[in-house]
Design an enzyme around this catalytic site. Sequence first.
Site, PDB file in Angstrom:
ATOM      1  N   LYS A 189      33.403 119.993  20.874  1.00  0.00           N
ATOM      2  CA  LYS A 189      34.239 118.793  20.765  1.00  0.00           C
ATOM      3  C   LYS A 189      33.970 117.813  21.917  1.00  0.00           C
ATOM      4  O   LYS A 189      33.218 118.127  22.826  1.00  0.00           O
ATOM      5  CB  LYS A 189      35.716 119.206  20.694  1.00  0.00           C
TER       6      LYS A 189
HETATM    7  C1  LIG Z   1      37.509 122.276  15.542  1.00  0.00           C
HETATM    8  C2  LIG Z   1      38.547 121.914  14.540  1.00  0.00           C
HETATM    9  C3  LIG Z   1      39.772 122.585  14.466  1.00  0.00           C
HETATM   10  C4  LIG Z   1      40.057 123.825  15.234  1.00  0.00           C
HETATM   11  O1  LIG Z   1      39.939 123.661  16.596  1.00  0.00           O
HETATM   12  P1  LIG Z   1      39.982 124.961  17.528  1.00  0.00           P
HETATM   13  O2  LIG Z   1      40.266 124.380  18.883  1.00  0.00           O
HETATM   14  O3  LIG Z   1      38.620 125.572  17.450  1.00  0.00           O
HETATM   15  O4  LIG Z   1      41.046 125.849  17.039  1.00  0.00           O
HETATM   16  C5  LIG Z   1      40.726 122.125  13.589  1.00  0.00           C
HETATM   17  N1  LIG Z   1      40.492 121.065  12.803  1.00  0.00           N
HETATM   18  C6  LIG Z   1      39.324 120.409  12.829  1.00  0.00           C
HETATM   19  C7  LIG Z   1      39.134 119.215  11.935  1.00  0.00           C
HETATM   20  C8  LIG Z   1      38.300 120.820  13.677  1.00  0.00           C
HETATM   21  O5  LIG Z   1      37.125 120.186  13.684  1.00  0.00           O
END
Ligand SMILES: *Cc1c(COP(=O)(O)O)cnc(C)c1O
Length: 388
Positions: A189
């Site tokens: 991210k």
């Molecule tokens: C990455 C992601 C999540 C989950 O995030 P985590 O921190 O890995 O739990 C949820 N929704 C979307 C759209 C994502 O891309």
Amino acid sequence: MASEDQPFIIFGAPDIHEEEIDEVVATLRSGWIGTGPRVAQFEQEFAAAASVAPDRVAAVNSCTAALHVSMIAAELEPGDEVLTTAMTFCASANAIIHSGATPVLCDIDPATLNMDVTQLEQRITSRTRAILPVHFAGRPCDMDAIMTVAERHDLVVIEDCAHAIETRWRGQPAGTFGDFGCFSFYVTKNVVTGEGGMVLARSPAMIDRIKILALHGMSKDAWRRFGDDGYKHYEVVETGFKYNMMDLQAALGIHQLRRVERNWGRRKEIWSAYQEAFANMAVGRPPEPEAHTRHAYHLYTLTIDTDECGVARDQFIERMSAAGIGVGVHYRSLAQQPHYQREFGWRPDDYPFSTAYGNATVSLPLGPQLEDAHVTRIVEAVTTSIKP
Ligand SMILES: *Cc1c(COP(=O)(O)O)cnc(C)c1O
């Protein structure tokens, strides 16, 4: 082909600098690696970046946890329905299901790749309690339309901001429209803590509850019980979860967050370079950001139409990998996943735009650590991969 002077470009590789490494080492040496002062600092700086008071955010150990505790705090109940998009990561749906509620899908609008807001009211039933919009790839959903529907039908809004730390809709940060905004600091991210997440809530009372829920259901600020002002008893006030963020994670996040705006500029540059490079090619390009918005440029997603490109999407992925370029798929639609098909009877044909997009999409590397030479290599690999 990847080689010694042209190593494999890993999709979504984190951009870690010496300042993060030093902060992690300092955290390790401090003797306090769990939830503590660095988490509190990260929360404060995150709140400041979103222009909200610090009592409106709570750091947790993932966005999935953030979504889950938000839905628990919103007191969703078994049988309640939550409207979301078919084009999202499975975590969005799983969090709904774990809260006891049932996900109900909207198809995407192919012009935005976000949930088609015109379908929201068509899918509202007497059991609909919430809307979970996802700002896909970093492009904001139409928050005017979503909040209008939510207010008209008295629905909770939980924004999935996993792609949307820098996103703005009419100048206002994503995550500050609804009752809750949930952010991810997973390795791929735009801000990375390894694993990590944040809840931003409209009401400080909800954040108090979420902090309790995220730490076993123990009374407020139980992490301080081992602090330097003496041991204090805590009370278990409800059945909580183990969702707290550690100082070790926050040590990364503090420095990542300070670079997020600078990184955003580089992301925009690369995103625009791709848009230009592929303008006259057979690949489908992502929609340009709308004028009154700010796109976070989290993902750059192409679509590969087999007939137009002379190659199927999966074969294109193989060619990119062989050329030393890591790519991703965001996402095959939720209605294409076997578990949900069995559980909820979802059929890909009922969400035609999400399904078509899910079958054609591929994400190229996009991040501040990419140099111009990397971008050139990636563009060349795309160009040669779609030649017959
Ligand atoms: C990455 C992601 C999540 C989950 O995030 P985590 O921190 O890995 O739990 C949820 N929704 C979307 C759209 C994502 O891309």
